[in-house]
Design a protein around this motif. Structure first.
Motif, mmCIF file in Angstrom:
data_model
loop_
_atom_site.group_PDB
_atom_site.id
_atom_site.type_symbol
_atom_site.label_atom_id
_atom_site.label_comp_id
_atom_site.label_asym_id
_atom_site.label_seq_id
_atom_site.Cartn_x
_atom_site.Cartn_y
_atom_site.Cartn_z
ATOM 1 N N TYR A 406 0.817 -1.101 0.069
ATOM 2 C CA TYR A 406 -0.091 -0.023 0.108
ATOM 3 C C TYR A 406 0.730 1.416 -0.080
ATOM 4 O O TYR A 406 0.420 2.370 -0.291
ATOM 5 C CB TYR A 406 -0.722 -0.169 1.117
ATOM 6 C CG TYR A 406 -1.975 -0.890 1.107
ATOM 7 C CD1 TYR A 406 -3.060 -0.573 -0.059
ATOM 8 C CD2 TYR A 406 -2.410 -1.995 1.754
ATOM 9 C CE1 TYR A 406 -4.144 -1.513 -0.179
ATOM 10 C CE2 TYR A 406 -3.424 -3.228 1.566
ATOM 11 C CZ TYR A 406 -4.365 -2.619 0.620
ATOM 12 O OH TYR A 406 -5.240 -3.472 0.404
ATOM 13 N N GLN A 407 2.111 1.241 0.575
ATOM 14 C CA GLN A 407 2.999 2.365 0.290
ATOM 15 C C GLN A 407 3.456 2.404 -0.950
ATOM 16 O O GLN A 407 3.418 3.623 -1.349
ATOM 17 C CB GLN A 407 4.068 1.961 1.529
ATOM 18 C CG GLN A 407 3.954 2.400 2.883
ATOM 19 C CD GLN A 407 4.940 1.862 3.883
ATOM 20 O OE1 GLN A 407 5.921 0.986 3.424
ATOM 21 N NE2 GLN A 407 4.829 1.856 5.011
ATOM 22 N N VAL A 408 3.581 1.526 -1.731
ATOM 23 C CA VAL A 408 3.810 1.588 -3.384
ATOM 24 C C VAL A 408 2.638 2.110 -3.828
ATOM 25 O O VAL A 408 3.014 3.373 -4.698
ATOM 26 C CB VAL A 408 4.204 0.079 -3.788
ATOM 27 C CG1 VAL A 408 4.159 0.174 -5.327
ATOM 28 C CG2 VAL A 408 5.163 -0.367 -3.295
ATOM 29 N N PHE A 409 1.671 2.090 -3.660
ATOM 30 C CA PHE A 409 0.308 2.514 -4.254
ATOM 31 C C PHE A 409 0.379 3.891 -3.956
ATOM 32 O O PHE A 409 -0.207 4.967 -4.853
ATOM 33 C CB PHE A 409 -1.059 1.693 -3.882
ATOM 34 C CG PHE A 409 -2.171 2.268 -4.499
ATOM 35 C CD1 PHE A 409 -2.180 2.648 -5.901
ATOM 36 C CD2 PHE A 409 -3.205 2.598 -3.751
ATOM 37 C CE1 PHE A 409 -3.263 3.018 -6.406
ATOM 38 C CE2 PHE A 409 -4.186 3.044 -4.330
ATOM 39 C CZ PHE A 409 -4.220 3.388 -5.649
ATOM 40 N N GLN A 410 0.586 4.105 -2.657
ATOM 41 C CA GLN A 410 0.537 5.557 -2.224
ATOM 42 C C GLN A 410 1.569 6.348 -2.915
ATOM 43 O O GLN A 410 1.220 7.514 -3.368
ATOM 44 C CB GLN A 410 0.963 5.632 -0.727
ATOM 45 C CG GLN A 410 0.656 7.075 -0.025
ATOM 46 C CD GLN A 410 0.939 7.117 1.740
ATOM 47 O OE1 GLN A 410 1.993 7.457 1.705
ATOM 48 N NE2 GLN A 410 -0.112 6.574 2.028
ATOM 49 N N ALA A 411 2.667 6.032 -3.221
ATOM 50 C CA ALA A 411 3.714 6.771 -3.870
ATOM 51 C C ALA A 411 3.479 6.773 -5.308
ATOM 52 O O ALA A 411 3.466 7.948 -6.067
ATOM 53 C CB ALA A 411 5.027 5.872 -3.733
#
Length: 569
Positions: A406-411
């Motif tokens: 989800y941090q990848v998606f946030q980035a």
């Protein structure tokens, strides 16, 4: 007063069991004991008892109400004593006893309300005790109503009572743990800060959940569950009663905090999933806020649902859960970490989501993820110390992949909206996930690579995760366009699902296949020997035949020569 209410209700429940011929002998004994206790307790309430620490009534109105209770109680007691040993108890007597019990309970509750003002400035947690009593009463009433239903006694009304009892417990369980602010006319409930009380409530709620499941089956006609319902309901009531002294003193009694290695591993797996989910939700809520604010989400329904899910996840970690099964915090230090770090950050995130500042939401979301991962590290360290052989390192690494996804998606969202213009920052987040994923397959400093061929199941699921990750990366070639964000979110959710499927496989210890007897080598050796023998036979037989012919020819010549010599002589 609380004890008197419980004794009255439980006596009524046991009498229902006697009247319906369910667990009769035990119920008769319990009624006799409880009537004696209740009569003595009622006398102490009216007169006071310094030895037991029971004060005299604070006002004449309370005395008058208790005298009314006494009059009704004597009738109630006489009915029970006269009927508990009858061969058959009529429906009329059952209904009369139930009505008397309700009148007593109502009068006792009114007496409590009359006495409540004297506790407004007191340190006694009267409101918390009241909630605990209401829960115990509700469990007993639920079981009693289920018995009435299965024996066709006023079915509609008892269904209402059964569901009302369940609703009472559901409405008050979080009040008891999370507290309720005081008002000018009502007492407040302090938030529970003692982990032992949390553990006691968890035990009681687990017992209640089992009693509730059995009660619903009984109410729907399953007579095989009657004994289970009665047993579990009485256990739940007893557990709730045990909480009341803990609430009064402000601290409970914990069980043995020393857990076996397998128990720590199971605890870590239960909580690790919830904590990892909480950490991921911190990033997911912040990302959904960005999508909603910048127009990629048509309304706030998705954001509101994530906030509710985040709140539920936090409750499970803080207080435990029956379904899904999550243990209560095992130590005070872990509970303090939740109270002092995770819960305040959650509250800040919720307030920020109601605002309009991207930076504030992102910061609190990142803080929540960080605090959750710290708690996960504590569970992991203790579980690994209990059993160093357990493959906890790879489980811990994989648990963090959910939040990283989800941090990848946030980035990606930040990059797509030009809120972060550096491709380097985006690539760093992608590379961190990629390295961790490959480390699960190839091994790291603390664990080996996937053992083959023994763990083909693990390798197959890892490949599924890799395929899901490749689908996310497929959007990178087009530059992560805003129009693709919802599609990317779907692929990320699928990636997280496959990671969750990977976790149970990672927790299984690798066992190398035992060395088997070298049948293949033996077989090949035999085949080689046979081939060599055949070759030797093929070569040697003609040679031997030629040699034999030569010897025969030589012997023939020799005999001819001897014959010639003999003739000449």
């Amino acid at each position: 007063l609380s004890a008197q209410r419980l004794l009255t209700q439980r006596s009524a429940q046991y009498f229902t069991q006697v009247g319906l011929k369910v667990d009769m002998k035990n119920s008769q004994v319990e009624i006799t004991v409880m009537l004696s206790q209740a009569s003595s307790n009622l006398r102490n309430l009216i007169e006071g008892n310094k030895i037991r620490g029971i004060p005299a009534p604070p006002s004449q109105s309370v005395v008058d109400k208790l005298l009314d209770v006494t009059a009704t109680w004597k009738t109630f007691e006489s009915e029970l004593e006269a009927a508990i040993h009858l061969e058959s108890v009529s429906t009329i007597i059952l209904n009369r006893v139930e009505l008397l019990a309700k009148n007593i309970l109502k009068a006792l509750q009114e007496a409590e309300h009359l006495a409540m003002p004297m506790l407004l400035n007191s340190d006694v947690p009267a409101a918390a005790v009241e909630v605990g009593v209401e829960q115990a009463l509700a469990v007993s009433e639920m079981a009693q109503s289920a018995l009435h239903i299965i024996y066709d006694m006023d079915v509609a009304a008892n269904w209402e009572r059964l569901n009302a009892s369940r609703a009472t417990i559901e409405a008050t369980r979080w009040q008891l743990l999370q507290g309720v602010p005081a008002t000018e006319t009502s007492l407040g409930i302090q938030k529970v800060t003692d982990v032992c009380i949390v553990q006691q409530v968890k035990v009681a709620m687990d017992l209640y959940s089992q009693a509730e499941q059995a009660a619903l089956k009984v109410a729907h006609g399953d007579r095989m569950e009657v004994d289970t319902m009665i047993r579990m309901s009485h256990l739940a009531v007893g557990a709730l009663e045990n909480i009341i002294p803990s609430l009064t003193m402000g601290n409970g009694t914990c069980g043995n905090s020393t857990l076996a290695a397998e128990e720590w591993q199971q605890l870590h797996l239960e909580v690790a999933h919830q904590v990892a989910h909480l950490a991921a939700l911190g990033a997911e809520v912040a990302t959904e806020f960005l999508l909603f604010k910048h127009g990629s989400s048509p309304n706030s329904e998705r954001l509101d649902a994530l906030v509710l899910e985040l709140e539920s996840s936090l409750r499970r970690i803080m207080f435990g859960s029956f379904d899904p099964p999550v243990a209560a915090p095992p130590t005070q230090s872990k509970f303090d970490h939740i109270l002092q770090k995770i819960d305040p950050t959650f509250q800040q995130l919720i307030q920020a989501v109601a605002g309009d500042l991207d930076e504030t939401v992102l910061r609190h979301g990142q803080d929540l993820t960080r605090h959750a991962e710290s708690l996960q590290e504590q569970y992991f360290t203790r579980a690994l110390a209990a059993d160093p052989v357990w493959p906890g390192h790879r489980v811990h690494l994989a648990s963090g992949l959910e939040a990283q996804a989800y941090q990848v998606f946030q980035a990606v969202v930040l990059f797509s909206y030009d809120l972060v213009t550096s491709e380097t920052a985006l690539q760093e987040v992608i590379d961190r996930f990629q390295v961790a994923l490959h480390q699960l397959r190839d091994g790291g400093d603390d664990f080996a690579a996937i053992m083959m061929p023994e763990r083909q199941d693990l390798m197959n699921q890892w490949g599924t995760v890799q395929n899901a990750w490749d689908q996310v990366l497929a959007y990178q070639s087009s530059g992560f366009q805003v129009s693709d964000l919802r599609k990317i979110e779907i692929t990320v959710n699928n990636l997280v699902l496959e990671i969750q499927n990977l976790l149970p496989l990672l927790s299984v210890e690798d066992v190398k296949f035992p060395d088997s007897f070298p049948w293949s080598a033996v077989i090949y050796s035999i085949i080689g020997f046979v081939i060599c023998s055949c070759c030797c036979f093929i070569i040697c037989v003609p040679w031997c035949l030629r040699q034999s012919k030569r010897r025969d020819a030589a012997k023939t010549v020799e005999r001819s020569e001897r014959a010639a010599v003999a003739d000449s002589v």
